[in-house]
Design a protein around this motif. Structure first.
Motif, PDB file in Angstrom:
ATOM      1  N   PRO A 147       0.932  -1.213   0.076  1.00 16.69           N
ATOM      2  CA  PRO A 147       0.017   0.037   0.137  1.00 16.69           C
ATOM      3  C   PRO A 147       0.753   1.330   0.034  1.00 16.69           C
ATOM      4  O   PRO A 147       1.892   1.277   0.713  1.00 16.69           O
ATOM      5  N   GLY A 148       0.586   2.317  -0.716  1.00 13.26           N
ATOM      6  CA  GLY A 148       1.143   3.397  -0.830  1.00 13.26           C
ATOM      7  C   GLY A 148       2.004   3.695  -2.090  1.00 13.26           C
ATOM      8  O   GLY A 148       2.743   4.628  -2.387  1.00 13.26           O
ATOM      9  N   ARG A 149       2.512   2.556  -2.441  1.00  7.12           N
ATOM     10  CA  ARG A 149       3.567   2.221  -3.592  1.00  7.12           C
ATOM     11  C   ARG A 149       2.555   1.836  -4.899  1.00  7.12           C
ATOM     12  O   ARG A 149       1.782   1.101  -5.207  1.00  7.12           O
ATOM     13  N   LYS A 150       2.480   3.223  -5.773  1.00  8.07           N
ATOM     14  CA  LYS A 150       1.800   3.049  -7.074  1.00  8.07           C
ATOM     15  C   LYS A 150       2.335   1.988  -7.833  1.00  8.07           C
ATOM     16  O   LYS A 150       3.251   1.643  -8.204  1.00  8.07           O
ATOM     17  N   MET A 151       1.150   1.294  -8.399  1.00  4.75           N
ATOM     18  CA  MET A 151       1.401   0.106  -9.370  1.00  4.75           C
ATOM     19  C   MET A 151       1.296   0.720 -10.715  1.00  4.75           C
ATOM     20  O   MET A 151       0.373   1.086 -11.289  1.00  4.75           O
ATOM     21  N   GLU A 152       2.286   0.662 -11.553  1.00  3.82           N
ATOM     22  CA  GLU A 152       2.306   1.097 -12.925  1.00  3.82           C
ATOM     23  C   GLU A 152       2.578   0.252 -13.878  1.00  3.82           C
ATOM     24  O   GLU A 152       2.976   0.085 -15.110  1.00  3.82           O
ATOM     25  N   GLU A 153       2.309  -1.395 -13.427  1.00  4.48           N
ATOM     26  CA  GLU A 153       2.375  -2.622 -14.127  1.00  4.48           C
ATOM     27  C   GLU A 153       1.426  -3.379 -14.008  1.00  4.48           C
ATOM     28  O   GLU A 153       0.725  -3.341 -12.892  1.00  4.48           O
ATOM     29  N   LEU A 154       1.157  -4.510 -14.722  1.00  3.40           N
ATOM     30  CA  LEU A 154       0.292  -5.485 -14.860  1.00  3.40           C
ATOM     31  C   LEU A 154       1.124  -6.664 -14.578  1.00  3.40           C
ATOM     32  O   LEU A 154       1.984  -6.810 -15.226  1.00  3.40           O
ATOM     33  N   LEU A 155       0.782  -7.267 -13.480  1.00  3.06           N
ATOM     34  CA  LEU A 155       1.586  -8.378 -13.281  1.00  3.06           C
ATOM     35  C   LEU A 155       0.776  -9.734 -13.426  1.00  3.06           C
ATOM     36  O   LEU A 155      -0.020 -10.080 -12.651  1.00  3.06           O
ATOM     37  N   PHE A 156       1.268 -10.631 -14.413  1.00  5.48           N
ATOM     38  CA  PHE A 156       0.374 -11.784 -14.864  1.00  5.48           C
ATOM     39  C   PHE A 156       1.154 -12.944 -14.034  1.00  5.48           C
ATOM     40  O   PHE A 156       2.573 -13.297 -14.463  1.00  5.48           O
ATOM     41  N   VAL A 157       0.781 -13.525 -13.029  1.00  9.31           N
ATOM     42  CA  VAL A 157       1.749 -14.450 -12.340  1.00  9.31           C
ATOM     43  C   VAL A 157       1.360 -15.753 -12.994  1.00  9.31           C
ATOM     44  O   VAL A 157       0.328 -16.259 -13.049  1.00  9.31           O
ATOM     45  N   VAL A 158       2.649 -16.229 -13.417  1.00  4.92           N
ATOM     46  CA  VAL A 158       2.438 -17.699 -14.307  1.00  4.92           C
ATOM     47  C   VAL A 158       2.891 -18.731 -13.351  1.00  4.92           C
ATOM     48  O   VAL A 158       2.920 -19.978 -13.937  1.00  4.92           O
ATOM     49  N   GLU A 159       3.537 -18.516 -12.251  1.00 10.84           N
ATOM     50  CA  GLU A 159       4.004 -19.567 -11.492  1.00 10.84           C
ATOM     51  C   GLU A 159       4.120 -19.269  -9.906  1.00 10.84           C
ATOM     52  O   GLU A 159       4.658 -18.016  -9.802  1.00 10.84           O
ATOM     53  N   GLY A 160       3.640 -20.187  -9.202  1.00 11.29           N
ATOM     54  CA  GLY A 160       3.792 -19.673  -7.807  1.00 11.29           C
ATOM     55  C   GLY A 160       2.696 -19.275  -7.218  1.00 11.29           C
ATOM     56  O   GLY A 160       1.403 -19.402  -7.543  1.00 11.29           O
ATOM     57  N   THR A 161       2.650 -18.970  -5.895  1.00 11.72           N
ATOM     58  CA  THR A 161       1.510 -18.641  -5.037  1.00 11.72           C
ATOM     59  C   THR A 161       1.913 -17.388  -4.204  1.00 11.72           C
ATOM     60  O   THR A 161       2.738 -17.271  -3.754  1.00 11.72           O
ATOM     61  N   VAL A 162       0.744 -16.412  -4.251  1.00  7.84           N
ATOM     62  CA  VAL A 162       0.755 -15.279  -3.380  1.00  7.84           C
ATOM     63  C   VAL A 162      -0.026 -15.352  -2.400  1.00  7.84           C
ATOM     64  O   VAL A 162      -1.337 -16.082  -2.276  1.00  7.84           O
ATOM     65  N   PHE A 188      -1.305  -5.661   0.901  1.00 10.47           N
ATOM     66  CA  PHE A 188       0.051  -6.131   0.854  1.00 10.47           C
ATOM     67  C   PHE A 188      -0.237  -7.536  -0.030  1.00 10.47           C
ATOM     68  O   PHE A 188      -1.088  -8.127   0.246  1.00 10.47           O
ATOM     69  N   THR A 189       0.628  -7.637  -0.805  1.00  8.83           N
ATOM     70  CA  THR A 189       1.012  -9.070  -1.470  1.00  8.83           C
ATOM     71  C   THR A 189       2.342  -9.569  -1.305  1.00  8.83           C
ATOM     72  O   THR A 189       3.280  -8.913  -1.508  1.00  8.83           O
ATOM     73  N   ASP A 190       2.392 -10.771  -0.842  1.00  2.13           N
ATOM     74  CA  ASP A 190       3.910 -11.433  -0.599  1.00  2.13           C
ATOM     75  C   ASP A 190       3.878 -12.769  -1.352  1.00  2.13           C
ATOM     76  O   ASP A 190       2.846 -13.321  -1.608  1.00  2.13           O
ATOM     77  N   ALA A 191       4.981 -13.302  -1.595  1.00  4.43           N
ATOM     78  CA  ALA A 191       5.348 -14.428  -2.398  1.00  4.43           C
ATOM     79  C   ALA A 191       5.321 -15.419  -1.547  1.00  4.43           C
ATOM     80  O   ALA A 191       6.268 -15.431  -0.577  1.00  4.43           O
ATOM     81  N   VAL A 192       4.457 -16.414  -1.260  1.00  2.00           N
ATOM     82  CA  VAL A 192       4.506 -17.662  -0.723  1.00  2.00           C
ATOM     83  C   VAL A 192       5.425 -18.593  -1.010  1.00  2.00           C
ATOM     84  O   VAL A 192       6.000 -19.229  -0.315  1.00  2.00           O
TER      85      VAL A 192
END
Length: 212
Positions: free
Chosen positions: A44-59, A96-100
């Motif tokens: 939060p507070g960090r501007k997202m300027e991209e689209l992230l397509f998660v193709v492998e892994g869990t968040v 928040f989103t973290d990489a599990v």
């Protein structure tokens, strides 16, 4: 976080994920990014300027309450899209989103392609589906249910694709219950014939259909 400068690997993920087929805009420039386990992806507070397509892994997606405690929202595995809800807003995420697990993401810069994306019908359809799925999940959090059994059945009927629960950990977060409670309820519903067991941590409404 690391940008992977391997064109063959980038091409592999673009082909395997089929993401390029979700756009009619030519010449889009994707990049490939890796996140280590435990690394923050969105804040939060960090501007997202991209689209992230998660193709492998869990968040894991969560918020922080005013007292500092964690408010879990969701845990989801690939494929999924991050940045869709922020695309037409101010670009800031409330979660928040973290990489599990280690993550691989196809990254598309938004501002560079915004004008084309706003006219790209296949992309807009995909965006609507993604946003709709998330809104349905957020709405489900406050759905009243007298028992955990009823909540699990509603979850299977209204939230899970194909009425299937795949993975205990993600369901525990979304259902706001303990792992032990969920396993006990699933065993009870399986014994009563209301759900089918398809594998370890994999269940489906009996008949694969929503209740009437």
């Amino acid at each position: 976080m690391k940008t992977v400068k391997d064109e063959k690997l980038l091409a592999h993920w673009l082909e395997k994920s089929g993401i390029a087929d979700c756009f009619s805009t030519p010449g889009l420039r994707f990049s490939l990014r890796r996140y280590d386990k435990g690394e923050p992806v969105t804040v939060p507070g960090r501007k997202m300027e991209e689209l992230l397509f998660v193709v492998e892994g869990t968040v894991r997606i969560y918020g922080i309450r005013s007292n500092g405690s964690i408010s879990p929202v969701n845990q989801q595995s690939a494929p999924l899209l991050l940045g869709d809800m922020e695309l037409f807003g101010q670009g800031e995420t409330p979660f928040f989103t973290d990489a599990v697990t280690p993550l691989s993401c196809l990254v598309l810069p938004v501002e560079k392609h915004r004008e084309q994306l706003e006219q790209d019908v296949p992309f807009l359809h995909m965006l609507l589906r993604s946003c709709s799925d998330k809104l349905r999940l957020f709405a489900f959090v406050d759905v009243p249910a007298e028992t955990i059994e009823e909540r699990v059945l509603l979850y299977l009927e209204q939230v899970c694709p194909s009425h299937e629960l795949k993975g205990i950990e993600a369901a525990v977060l979304q259902l706001r219950c303990s792992r032990r409670q969920l396993q006990r309820v699933l065993a009870k519903l399986y014994a009563s014939g209301e759900i089918e067991k398809l594998g370890k941590g994999h269940y489906r409404l009996a008949g694969g259909k929503g209740r009437r």
